[in-house]
Motif scaffolding. Structure first.
Motif, PDB file in Angstrom:
ATOM      1  N   HIS A   9      -7.409  -0.482   2.572  1.00 33.42           N
ATOM      2  CA  HIS A   9      -6.174   0.058   3.149  1.00 33.42           C
ATOM      3  C   HIS A   9      -5.580  -0.896   4.177  1.00 33.42           C
ATOM      4  CE1 HIS A   9      -6.539   3.706   0.909  1.00 33.42           C
ATOM      5  NE2 HIS A   9      -7.702   4.016   1.476  1.00 33.42           N
ATOM      6  N   ARG A  12      -3.675  -3.559   2.439  1.00 34.68           N
ATOM      7  CA  ARG A  12      -2.351  -3.053   2.042  1.00 34.68           C
ATOM      8  C   ARG A  12      -1.390  -3.090   3.233  1.00 34.68           C
ATOM      9  NH1 ARG A  12       1.866  -3.019  -1.094  1.00 34.68           N
ATOM     10  NH2 ARG A  12       3.025  -1.065  -1.026  1.00 34.68           N
ATOM     11  N   GLU A  15      -0.189  -6.512   3.590  1.00 28.27           N
ATOM     12  CA  GLU A  15       0.784  -6.767   2.520  1.00 28.27           C
ATOM     13  C   GLU A  15       2.143  -6.156   2.878  1.00 28.27           C
ATOM     14  OE1 GLU A  15       1.460  -5.554  -2.164  1.00 28.27           O
ATOM     15  OE2 GLU A  15      -0.564  -5.523  -1.357  1.00 28.27           O
TER      16      GLU A  15
END
Length: 160
Positions: A9, A12, A15
């Motif tokens: 997570h 992410r 990202e």
């Protein structure tokens, strides 16, 4: 303790921070995950238009208040590329969200900005625990903090 699920997570979030930077915004990204492991909401910064309250952690708090029971909020985890600012920490506390896991700390960000000669924010950096009394907080994560540092370096290098 940071688990492999946490790392997934947090990656992410980094990202999402990269996406924000590519869209001309400040590189911050966050994800809300239920106690059952379901990603419920994710977002990145939207402050480039001038509204500096458009942080993803603040958006998560608003979404959670509208869509989750108090019990579900308390059991959820908020993952973020950077430690909550005081505004976002207060929103997190007011709506009763649970655990916070971040890749890089506000202290690290302040040190990086100082190193690059960037003036400090008008809002003081405070650790989340100074805003929320009973916060369960974990971070920073060194390997991801370096990636976040690079995103912020790119942001400020582009402004010179």
């Amino acid at each position: 303790m940071i688990t492999e699920t946490d790392m997934k997570h947090l990656r992410r979030c980094v990202e999402l921070a990269r996406i924000a930077l590519e869209k001309g915004d400040e590189p911050f990204g966050s994800v809300l995950v239920s106690a059952e492991g379901e990603v419920l909401f994710e977002d990145h910064n939207h402050v480039a238009g001038g509204d500096h309250t458009q942080h993803p952690e603040f958006a998560i708090a608003r979404w959670a208040a509208q869509h989750m029971t108090p019990e579900a909020r308390a059991r959820a985890t908020v993952y973020t590329s950077g430690e909550h600012c005081p505004m976002c920490a207060a929103a997190h506390g007011w709506v009763g969200l649970g655990r916070i896991v971040y890749a890089s700390s506000s202290r690290q960000l302040a040190e990086w900005l100082d190193e690059w000669g960037v003036p400090p924010s008008r809002v003081r950096n405070l650790p989340i625990q100074e805003v929320i009394r009973d916060a369960q907080v974990e971070g920073p994560v060194p390997e991801l903090a370096e990636q976040v540092r690079e995103l912020h370096r790119r942001l400020h290098a582009d402004k010179r």
